[in-house]
Design a protein around this motif. Structure first.
Motif, PDB file in Angstrom:
ATOM      1  N   LEU A   1     -10.535 -43.860  40.881  1.00  0.00           N
ATOM      2  CA  LEU A   1      -9.522 -43.434  39.912  1.00  0.00           C
ATOM      3  C   LEU A   1      -8.183 -44.079  40.234  1.00  0.00           C
TER       4      LEU A   1
ATOM      5  N   LEU B   1      -2.542 -32.482  33.044  1.00  0.00           N
ATOM      6  CA  LEU B   1      -3.749 -31.957  33.680  1.00  0.00           C
ATOM      7  C   LEU B   1      -4.113 -30.595  33.124  1.00  0.00           C
TER       8      LEU B   1
ATOM      9  N   LEU C   1      -6.049 -35.619  32.212  1.00  0.00           N
ATOM     10  CA  LEU C   1      -7.095 -35.457  33.220  1.00  0.00           C
ATOM     11  C   LEU C   1      -7.604 -34.029  33.145  1.00  0.00           C
TER      12      LEU C   1
ATOM     13  N   ASN D   1      -9.453 -31.575  35.075  1.00  0.00           N
ATOM     14  CA  ASN D   1      -9.832 -31.355  36.465  1.00  0.00           C
ATOM     15  C   ASN D   1     -10.834 -30.196  36.575  1.00  0.00           C
TER      16      ASN D   1
ATOM     17  N   TYR E   1      -9.883 -38.269  30.872  1.00  0.00           N
ATOM     18  CA  TYR E   1     -10.885 -38.402  31.929  1.00  0.00           C
ATOM     19  C   TYR E   1     -11.197 -37.015  32.464  1.00  0.00           C
ATOM     20  N   THR E   2     -12.462 -36.778  32.855  1.00  0.00           N
ATOM     21  CA  THR E   2     -12.814 -35.550  33.555  1.00  0.00           C
ATOM     22  C   THR E   2     -12.888 -35.856  35.042  1.00  0.00           C
ATOM     23  N   VAL E   3     -12.347 -34.944  35.852  1.00  0.00           N
ATOM     24  CA  VAL E   3     -12.198 -35.232  37.275  1.00  0.00           C
ATOM     25  C   VAL E   3     -12.548 -34.029  38.135  1.00  0.00           C
TER      26      VAL E   3
ATOM     27  N   ILE F   1     -14.890 -38.158  40.549  1.00  0.00           N
ATOM     28  CA  ILE F   1     -14.315 -38.198  39.213  1.00  0.00           C
ATOM     29  C   ILE F   1     -15.312 -38.810  38.233  1.00  0.00           C
TER      30      ILE F   1
ATOM     31  N   CYS G   1     -15.755 -40.341  34.299  1.00  0.00           N
ATOM     32  CA  CYS G   1     -14.980 -40.859  33.168  1.00  0.00           C
ATOM     33  C   CYS G   1     -15.896 -41.027  31.952  1.00  0.00           C
TER      34      CYS G   1
END
Length: 229
Positions: free
Chosen positions: A6, A137, A190, A192, A218-220, A227, A229
């Motif tokens: 990331l 986030l 993001l 999270n 993006y998922t993290v 992470i 994506c």
């Protein structure tokens, strides 16, 4: 991809000043970004325009010159001042940014009282005018939970405390947060805390909803150093 990947993806896009808003991992990301840039030999400043949890690692500069002496290549410096009443850290004056020798400045520009989601009031977030990137986030752990337990600002949002947080509502809150940033800088989200297959699947629906609005997402899993994506 993992956290290092990331950072590799974000690094070429990082401006001098990056603002972090929303909930669910801002401080973790603040330090991760700072560490990644410091390892590249950069002079890095970490600070806030609202409040951070107090830590003895923070420096309290009495002037721009004092802070510049502390900014050395390969080091991330957390700077601010103790707020004894709240046991928090307040940030340095934003007017200092232009005079600092920092290669990168990462700013936590929002507060969420450690909750995974945020409803922004009219005066939030406090994004520095010279920010070149805004990262919002949110914590996927909020999904399926009552708003009163996971959403900072549920009263102001007019959302009942027992309303279950779902993908549509989360996407709407995130889109509103990006708009509330009142910045022309590029923005991304993001998601999270994608800690289980179920949350990762639900996160994909939020990604779809935000992608339809033209938002990069993006998922993290920041704490787990992994992470998707």
């Amino acid at each position: 991809m993992n956290r290092a990947e990331l950072m590799e993806r974000l690094y070429p896009r990082l401006p001098r000043v990056t603002a972090l808003i929303g909930g669910g991992g801002k401080t973790t990301l603040l330090h991760a970004l700072g560490t990644a840039c410091a390892r590249r030999g950069e002079r890095v400043l970490l600070t806030t325009t609202t409040h951070l949890g107090w830590t003895s690692e923070a420096v309290c500069p009495d002037s721009v010159e004092d802070l510049n002496r502390r900014l050395v290549p390969g080091r991330a410096v957390l700077a601010g001042y103790p707020d004894a009443q709240r046991h928090k850290l307040t940030g340095i004056p934003m007017q200092w940014y232009a005079q600092l020798k920092a290669d990168r400045i990462f700013v936590e520009a929002d507060g969420s009282r450690c909750l995974p989601l945020k409803y922004h009031r009219t005066f939030e977030p406090v994004v520095p005018p010279d920010a070149g990137l805004v990262i919002e986030l949110a914590g996927l752990s909020a999904l399926g939970c009552p708003a009163g337990e996971v959403l900072h600002g549920w009263r102001e949002a007019g959302i009942g405390p027992m309303r279950t947080m779902d993908e549509t509502l989360c996407a709407a809150l995130l889109a509103r947060g990006l708009s509330a940033a009142r910045s022309d800088a590029p923005k991304l989200v993001l998601l999270n805390q994608a800690d289980t297959p179920a949350l990762q699947t639900r996160g994909k629906e939020i990604v779809r909803l935000l992608n339809e609005r033209g938002v990069e997402v993006y998922t993290v899993q920041l704490k787990e150093n992994h992470i998707n994506c």
